[in-house]
Design a protein around this motif. Sequence first.
Motif, PDB file in Angstrom:
ATOM      1  N   ALA A   1       1.067  -4.305  -3.090  1.00 12.95           N
ATOM      2  CA  ALA A   1       1.054  -2.871  -3.392  1.00 12.95           C
ATOM      3  C   ALA A   1       0.196  -2.117  -2.382  1.00 12.95           C
ATOM      4  O   ALA A   1       0.561  -1.029  -1.928  1.00 12.95           O
ATOM      5  CB  ALA A   1       0.544  -2.640  -4.813  1.00 12.95           C
ATOM      6  N   ALA A   2      -0.948  -2.702  -2.010  1.00 14.43           N
ATOM      7  CA  ALA A   2      -1.816  -2.073  -1.025  1.00 14.43           C
ATOM      8  C   ALA A   2      -1.125  -2.006   0.339  1.00 14.43           C
ATOM      9  O   ALA A   2      -1.253  -1.008   1.064  1.00 14.43           O
ATOM     10  CB  ALA A   2      -3.138  -2.840  -0.917  1.00 14.43           C
ATOM     11  N   MET A   3      -0.392  -3.044   0.701  1.00 10.62           N
ATOM     12  CA  MET A   3       0.325  -3.064   1.975  1.00 10.62           C
ATOM     13  C   MET A   3       1.412  -1.980   2.013  1.00 10.62           C
ATOM     14  O   MET A   3       1.621  -1.327   3.038  1.00 10.62           O
ATOM     15  CB  MET A   3       0.951  -4.444   2.212  1.00 10.62           C
ATOM     16  N   LYS A   4       2.099  -1.789   0.895  1.00  6.66           N
ATOM     17  CA  LYS A   4       3.176  -0.807   0.854  1.00  6.66           C
ATOM     18  C   LYS A   4       2.661   0.622   1.011  1.00  6.66           C
ATOM     19  O   LYS A   4       3.410   1.521   1.372  1.00  6.66           O
ATOM     20  CB  LYS A   4       3.966  -0.950  -0.449  1.00  6.66           C
ATOM     21  N   ARG A   5       1.374   0.817   0.730  1.00  8.60           N
ATOM     22  CA  ARG A   5       0.794   2.150   0.905  1.00  8.60           C
ATOM     23  C   ARG A   5       0.440   2.440   2.351  1.00  8.60           C
ATOM     24  O   ARG A   5       0.175   3.590   2.710  1.00  8.60           O
ATOM     25  CB  ARG A   5      -0.462   2.291   0.028  1.00  8.60           C
ATOM     26  N   GLU A   6       0.416   1.398   3.189  1.00 12.17           N
ATOM     27  CA  GLU A   6       0.018   1.570   4.586  1.00 12.17           C
ATOM     28  C   GLU A   6       1.243   1.449   5.498  1.00 12.17           C
ATOM     29  O   GLU A   6       1.896   0.412   5.528  1.00 12.17           O
ATOM     30  CB  GLU A   6      -1.026   0.522   4.988  1.00 12.17           C
ATOM     31  N   PRO A   7       1.572   2.487   6.255  1.00 11.11           N
ATOM     32  CA  PRO A   7       2.762   2.451   7.108  1.00 11.11           C
ATOM     33  C   PRO A   7       2.718   1.397   8.206  1.00 11.11           C
ATOM     34  O   PRO A   7       3.758   0.972   8.709  1.00 11.11           O
ATOM     35  CB  PRO A   7       2.814   3.873   7.702  1.00 11.11           C
ATOM     36  N   TRP A   8       1.521   0.957   8.590  1.00  8.64           N
ATOM     37  CA  TRP A   8       1.410  -0.043   9.647  1.00  8.64           C
ATOM     38  C   TRP A   8       1.578  -1.473   9.125  1.00  8.64           C
ATOM     39  O   TRP A   8       1.740  -2.417   9.904  1.00  8.64           O
ATOM     40  CB  TRP A   8       0.050   0.071  10.353  1.00  8.64           C
ATOM     41  N   ALA A   9       1.507  -1.655   7.809  1.00  9.54           N
ATOM     42  CA  ALA A   9       1.594  -2.992   7.213  1.00  9.54           C
ATOM     43  C   ALA A   9       3.052  -3.353   6.976  1.00  9.54           C
ATOM     44  O   ALA A   9       3.771  -2.631   6.291  1.00  9.54           O
ATOM     45  CB  ALA A   9       0.804  -3.056   5.916  1.00  9.54           C
ATOM     46  N   ASP A  10       3.488  -4.456   7.547  1.00 12.84           N
ATOM     47  CA  ASP A  10       4.892  -4.868   7.480  1.00 12.84           C
ATOM     48  C   ASP A  10       5.088  -5.860   6.343  1.00 12.84           C
ATOM     49  O   ASP A  10       4.628  -6.995   6.400  1.00 12.84           O
ATOM     50  CB  ASP A  10       5.288  -5.526   8.809  1.00 12.84           C
ATOM     51  N   THR A  11       5.766  -5.428   5.273  1.00 12.99           N
ATOM     52  CA  THR A  11       6.017  -6.318   4.140  1.00 12.99           C
ATOM     53  C   THR A  11       7.335  -7.055   4.269  1.00 12.99           C
ATOM     54  O   THR A  11       7.708  -7.811   3.369  1.00 12.99           O
ATOM     55  CB  THR A  11       6.015  -5.517   2.817  1.00 12.99           C
ATOM     56  N   PHE A  12       8.053  -6.839   5.366  1.00 11.57           N
ATOM     57  CA  PHE A  12       9.335  -7.516   5.566  1.00 11.57           C
ATOM     58  C   PHE A  12       9.143  -8.817   6.346  1.00 11.57           C
ATOM     59  O   PHE A  12       9.645  -9.869   5.970  1.00 11.57           O
ATOM     60  CB  PHE A  12      10.310  -6.601   6.300  1.00 11.57           C
ATOM     61  N   TYR A  13       8.385  -8.745   7.450  1.00 11.89           N
ATOM     62  CA  TYR A  13       8.193  -9.926   8.288  1.00 11.89           C
ATOM     63  C   TYR A  13       6.875 -10.653   7.987  1.00 11.89           C
ATOM     64  O   TYR A  13       6.674 -11.771   8.436  1.00 11.89           O
ATOM     65  CB  TYR A  13       8.222  -9.540   9.775  1.00 11.89           C
ATOM     66  N   THR A  14       5.975 -10.008   7.254  1.00 11.27           N
ATOM     67  CA  THR A  14       4.713 -10.642   6.896  1.00 11.27           C
ATOM     68  C   THR A  14       4.743 -11.016   5.417  1.00 11.27           C
ATOM     69  O   THR A  14       4.922 -10.155   4.563  1.00 11.27           O
ATOM     70  CB  THR A  14       3.524  -9.696   7.165  1.00 11.27           C
ATOM     71  N   LEU A  15       4.585 -12.298   5.118  1.00  8.20           N
ATOM     72  CA  LEU A  15       4.663 -12.799   3.749  1.00  8.20           C
ATOM     73  C   LEU A  15       3.260 -13.029   3.199  1.00  8.20           C
ATOM     74  O   LEU A  15       2.336 -13.371   3.941  1.00  8.20           O
ATOM     75  CB  LEU A  15       5.461 -14.099   3.718  1.00  8.20           C
ATOM     76  N   VAL A  16       3.130 -12.838   1.894  1.00  7.44           N
ATOM     77  CA  VAL A  16       1.820 -12.957   1.243  1.00  7.44           C
ATOM     78  C   VAL A  16       1.876 -14.029   0.169  1.00  7.44           C
ATOM     79  O   VAL A  16       2.813 -14.068  -0.642  1.00  7.44           O
ATOM     80  CB  VAL A  16       1.394 -11.617   0.602  1.00  7.44           C
ATOM     81  N   ASP A  17       0.873 -14.884   0.163  1.00  7.15           N
ATOM     82  CA  ASP A  17       0.720 -15.872  -0.904  1.00  7.15           C
ATOM     83  C   ASP A  17      -0.756 -15.900  -1.295  1.00  7.15           C
ATOM     84  O   ASP A  17      -1.621 -15.531  -0.495  1.00  7.15           O
ATOM     85  CB  ASP A  17       1.178 -17.253  -0.419  1.00  7.15           C
ATOM     86  N   VAL A  18      -1.034 -16.299  -2.528  1.00  5.98           N
ATOM     87  CA  VAL A  18      -2.417 -16.396  -2.991  1.00  5.98           C
ATOM     88  C   VAL A  18      -2.584 -17.727  -3.711  1.00  5.98           C
ATOM     89  O   VAL A  18      -1.815 -18.057  -4.611  1.00  5.98           O
ATOM     90  CB  VAL A  18      -2.785 -15.237  -3.942  1.00  5.98           C
ATOM     91  N   LYS A  19      -3.593 -18.491  -3.301  1.00  5.92           N
ATOM     92  CA  LYS A  19      -3.890 -19.774  -3.917  1.00  5.92           C
ATOM     93  C   LYS A  19      -5.377 -19.838  -4.234  1.00  5.92           C
ATOM     94  O   LYS A  19      -6.213 -19.735  -3.334  1.00  5.92           O
ATOM     95  CB  LYS A  19      -3.494 -20.927  -2.987  1.00  5.92           C
ATOM     96  N   ASP A  20      -5.673 -19.986  -5.522  1.00  5.18           N
ATOM     97  CA  ASP A  20      -7.063 -20.064  -5.975  1.00  5.18           C
ATOM     98  C   ASP A  20      -7.888 -18.868  -5.499  1.00  5.18           C
ATOM     99  O   ASP A  20      -9.059 -19.005  -5.112  1.00  5.18           O
ATOM    100  CB  ASP A  20      -7.711 -21.368  -5.485  1.00  5.18           C
ATOM    101  N   GLY A  21      -7.269 -17.685  -5.491  1.00  2.00           N
ATOM    102  CA  GLY A  21      -7.971 -16.467  -5.107  1.00  2.00           C
ATOM    103  C   GLY A  21      -8.026 -16.215  -3.616  1.00  2.00           C
ATOM    104  O   GLY A  21      -8.548 -15.192  -3.173  1.00  2.00           O
TER     105      GLY A  21
END
Length: 232
Positions: free
Chosen positions: A167-187
Motif C-alpha cells: 500500500a505504501a509503494m502504491k502511494r509513491e509514483p517512483w515505486a514499481d509494484t509490477f516488476y518489484t515483488l514483495v515478501d515478508v518472512k518473520d517480520g
Amino acid sequence: MTSLRARDLMTPDVVTVPPETPVLAIARLLADRGISAVPVVNAEGKAVGIVTEADLIRRLAGEDDARPGWFASLFGNQQRDAERYARTHGVVASEIMTTGLVTVDPDMLASKVAHLMEDKGIRRVLVTQDGRLKGIVSRADLLRALVAPPPEQGELSDDRLRRAVMAAMKREPWADTFYTLVDVKDGIVEFHGFSRSAAVQRGLRVLAENVPGVKGVRDDTQPMPAYLFASA
C-alpha cells in the motif's frame, strides 16, 4: 480465517478515479499499476461505480459493432440498446463504469465475504462505511488469508505487513509494484525482481523501514534489463 474480517483483508489505499476521467487514461492507469479494476469516486468520497478490464474490453469491442438494420430496430429494446451504446462508446468513466456495486461493511467476516463473492460470481468487493470507500477485497486477498499463518500475540502477521508495504509503494509514483515483488518472512521485508536504479532501491528500503512492525529489510532485486526498461 474464521475470525478475520473485511478490514483485515482489504487493501486500504485504493487507486480511485473521478467520474469524468477519460477512458484512455483509465486504460493506461490499469496497465501502469498492474491492476484489473479501479473504483470511481465522486467529490464527496463516495463510490459510485467501478471500471474493470471487462468494461474496457467491452468499450473496445463496441467500436466494431455493426448498426442494427431498420427492420431489426423495430423489435429492439430501446432503453437496453441505448444503455449498451453508452457503455460501449463512452469516453469517460461515468459512461462505461459498472454501477451495480457489491459492497461490504469493514466488520463483515471473511467467510461471508468469500460466500458473497462466490454467489455473485465477482472477483472483488468494495469495503465501504457510510457510503465512503475504505478499501477493496479481491479473491487474491482471500487466498492469502487462507494460507497465512496465525499472527503471534502482539505482533502483526507477515501478510498484513506485506500488504502495508504494498500500500505504501502504491502511494509513491517512483515505486514499481509490477516488476518489484514483495515478501515478508518473520517480520523481514524482502524485495525481489527488478528495480530501475540504486536510488529506487534506497527509497524502497527506507519506505519499508517506516512501516510499523517491520523488523528489517533485505533487497534481492536486480537491475532492470534494457528490454524491460524500454517497455516499462
